[in-house]
Write a protein that holds these residues in place. Structure first.
Motif, PDB file in Angstrom:
ATOM      1  N   THR A  59      26.345  -8.644 -11.700  1.00 19.43           N
ATOM      2  CA  THR A  59      27.809  -8.323 -12.517  1.00 19.43           C
ATOM      3  C   THR A  59      27.690  -9.203 -13.857  1.00 19.43           C
ATOM      4  N   ILE A  60      28.455  -8.589 -14.751  1.00 19.33           N
ATOM      5  CA  ILE A  60      28.606  -9.221 -16.030  1.00 19.33           C
ATOM      6  C   ILE A  60      29.724 -10.203 -15.626  1.00 19.33           C
ATOM      7  N   GLU A  83      17.917 -17.716 -22.362  1.00 16.05           N
ATOM      8  CA  GLU A  83      18.980 -17.270 -21.390  1.00 16.05           C
ATOM      9  C   GLU A  83      18.119 -16.773 -19.882  1.00 16.05           C
ATOM     10  N   ARG A 115      14.846 -10.270 -14.002  1.00 16.48           N
ATOM     11  CA  ARG A 115      14.133 -10.031 -13.049  1.00 16.48           C
ATOM     12  C   ARG A 115      14.121  -8.457 -12.842  1.00 16.48           C
ATOM     13  N   GLY A 143      12.664 -15.749 -14.069  1.00 12.79           N
ATOM     14  CA  GLY A 143      13.157 -16.757 -14.954  1.00 12.79           C
ATOM     15  C   GLY A 143      13.254 -18.162 -14.554  1.00 12.79           C
ATOM     16  N   ALA A 160      22.957 -17.148 -13.543  1.00 15.58           N
ATOM     17  CA  ALA A 160      22.849 -17.136 -12.011  1.00 15.58           C
ATOM     18  C   ALA A 160      22.806 -18.313 -11.320  1.00 15.58           C
ATOM     19  N   VAL A 214      26.203 -14.694  -9.216  1.00 17.66           N
ATOM     20  CA  VAL A 214      25.471 -14.010  -8.203  1.00 17.66           C
ATOM     21  C   VAL A 214      23.978 -15.071  -8.170  1.00 17.66           C
ATOM     22  N   PRO A 215      23.306 -15.089  -7.129  1.00 19.08           N
ATOM     23  CA  PRO A 215      22.118 -16.035  -7.009  1.00 19.08           C
ATOM     24  C   PRO A 215      20.836 -15.793  -7.680  1.00 19.08           C
ATOM     25  N   LEU A 216      20.362 -16.994  -8.175  1.00 21.63           N
ATOM     26  CA  LEU A 216      19.072 -16.886  -8.936  1.00 21.63           C
ATOM     27  C   LEU A 216      17.964 -16.851  -7.967  1.00 21.63           C
ATOM     28  N   ILE A 217      17.439 -15.739  -8.002  1.00 22.60           N
ATOM     29  CA  ILE A 217      16.310 -15.633  -7.113  1.00 22.60           C
ATOM     30  C   ILE A 217      14.900 -15.385  -7.786  1.00 22.60           C
TER      31      ILE A 217
HETATM   32  N1  SAH Z   1      24.372 -12.864 -18.606  1.00 24.08           N
HETATM   33  C1  SAH Z   1      24.701 -11.684 -18.003  1.00 24.08           C
HETATM   34  C2  SAH Z   1      25.188 -11.680 -16.630  1.00 24.08           C
HETATM   35  C3  SAH Z   1      24.266 -12.115 -15.647  1.00 24.08           C
HETATM   36  S1  SAH Z   1      24.354 -11.673 -13.953  1.00 24.08           S
HETATM   37  C4  SAH Z   1      25.555 -10.620 -18.706  1.00 24.08           C
HETATM   38  O1  SAH Z   1      25.991 -11.026 -19.732  1.00 24.08           O
HETATM   39  O2  SAH Z   1      25.736  -9.554 -18.749  1.00 24.08           O
HETATM   40  C5  SAH Z   1      22.912 -12.396 -13.487  1.00 24.08           C
HETATM   41  C6  SAH Z   1      21.610 -11.886 -13.662  1.00 24.08           C
HETATM   42  O3  SAH Z   1      20.677 -12.816 -13.249  1.00 24.08           O
HETATM   43  C7  SAH Z   1      21.391 -10.587 -12.771  1.00 24.08           C
HETATM   44  O4  SAH Z   1      21.127  -9.538 -13.636  1.00 24.08           O
HETATM   45  C8  SAH Z   1      20.366 -10.929 -12.064  1.00 24.08           C
HETATM   46  O5  SAH Z   1      19.320  -9.873 -11.771  1.00 24.08           O
HETATM   47  C9  SAH Z   1      19.516 -12.215 -12.745  1.00 24.08           C
HETATM   48  N2  SAH Z   1      18.606 -12.862 -12.108  1.00 24.08           N
HETATM   49  C10 SAH Z   1      18.602 -13.425 -10.980  1.00 24.08           C
HETATM   50  N3  SAH Z   1      17.481 -14.138 -10.816  1.00 24.08           N
HETATM   51  C11 SAH Z   1      16.834 -14.025 -11.885  1.00 24.08           C
HETATM   52  C12 SAH Z   1      15.653 -14.775 -12.416  1.00 24.08           C
HETATM   53  N4  SAH Z   1      14.822 -15.299 -11.286  1.00 24.08           N
HETATM   54  N5  SAH Z   1      14.942 -14.324 -13.337  1.00 24.08           N
HETATM   55  C13 SAH Z   1      15.627 -13.684 -14.316  1.00 24.08           C
HETATM   56  N6  SAH Z   1      16.724 -12.952 -13.970  1.00 24.08           N
HETATM   57  C14 SAH Z   1      17.525 -13.354 -12.568  1.00 24.08           C
END
Ligand code: SAH
Length: 224
Positions: A59-60, A83, A115, A143, A160, A214-217
């Motif tokens: 999501t944004i 970021e 990612r 990231g 995230a 959403v989770p940081l994966i």
């Molecule tokens: N800042 C964004 C919204 C982020 S949603 C905007 O303005 O639209 C969170 C994003 O983090 C998602 O796209 C997800 O795929 C990404 N994400 C999750 N874990 C990550 C990681 N380890 N490294 C990079 N991106 C990641």
């Protein structure tokens, strides 16, 4: 109503609610065309204060969250920003407006990591369409390792939710006097937005508010 008018209404609302107060952040939010960053089927909702789906279960964030994070980061001309979580590229564009305003004599740069390759590619298109391609570099990768190549950064924002134990790269890649803004906690509910300031070898952590990201994966994040 034109996009510009809708954007003005949204910003006025955020000011009234006490979320936005810094002039520079207000101007950046008035300028960046959020409708260029949302999927075509969501363009009519681009200026409502709600999160929107951008595909791949991501999501944004709602505009009030972008606004809050930009204010907490105290972004200024010349800052080098990292970021984590490019998503649509909208938040990176807001940062770009703040660190490299028009006619800046000392423009900064935003490095943003995503990612999902498909989202990274789409974000690049959105960023070019909105005119920020010289100020923002989109990187496809994990990231949770930060981005050593361009470190250290004045500001790091994570969009995230990190596990409570924050990936070490974020603090290591921050400059002295730098600021990290990061949501952390559990994978679903129960996350807190933190602002961390680096003062020499000391990190001062401030809890701001409850959030839901959403989770940081990744390697130092949650597993899939
Ligand atoms: N800042 C964004 C919204 C982020 S949603 C905007 O303005 O639209 C969170 C994003 O983090 C998602 O796209 C997800 O795929 C990404 N994400 C999750 N874990 C990550 C990681 N380890 N490294 C990079 N991106 C990641």
């Amino acid at each position: 109503m034109s996009y510009e008018e809708k954007r003005k209404n949204l910003v006025n609302n955020l000011v009234k609610r006490g979320i936005l107060s810094k002039k520079k952040v207000i101007n950046a939010m008035l300028k960046v065309p959020r409708h260029e960053f949302v999927p075509a089927n969501a363009v009519s909702s681009a200026y409502s204060d709600s999160p929107l789906s951008i595909g791949l279960s991501q999501t944004i964030s709602a505009p009030h969250m972008n606004a809050m994070m930009c204010e907490y980061l105290e972004l200024k001309e010349g800052d080098k920003v990292l970021e984590i979580g490019t998503g649509s590229g909208y938040h990176a564009a807001l940062c770009a407006e703040l660190i490299a305003p028009e006619n800046a004599s000392n423009p900064g740069h935003v490095y943003t990591i995503e990612r999902h390759e498909e989202l990274a590619e789409r974000a690049k298109i959105n960023i070019s369409r909105a005119g920020y391609e010289d100020i923002i570099t989109v990187i496809h990768g994990d990231g949770t390792l930060g981005y050593e190549k361009e470190a250290p950064y004045n500001k790091i924002l994570v969009t995230a939710a990190s596990p409570e134990k924050v990936p070490p790269a974020f603090k290591n890649q921050l400059k002295d006097k730098g600021i990290l803004c990061i949501p952390a906690g559990s994978k679903g509910y129960g996350q807190t937005l933190y602002v961390v300031r680096k003062e020499g070898n000391v990190f001062e952590t401030e809890r701001k508010t409850g959030v839901r990201f959403v989770p940081l994966i990744g390697k130092h994040g949650f597993s899939t």
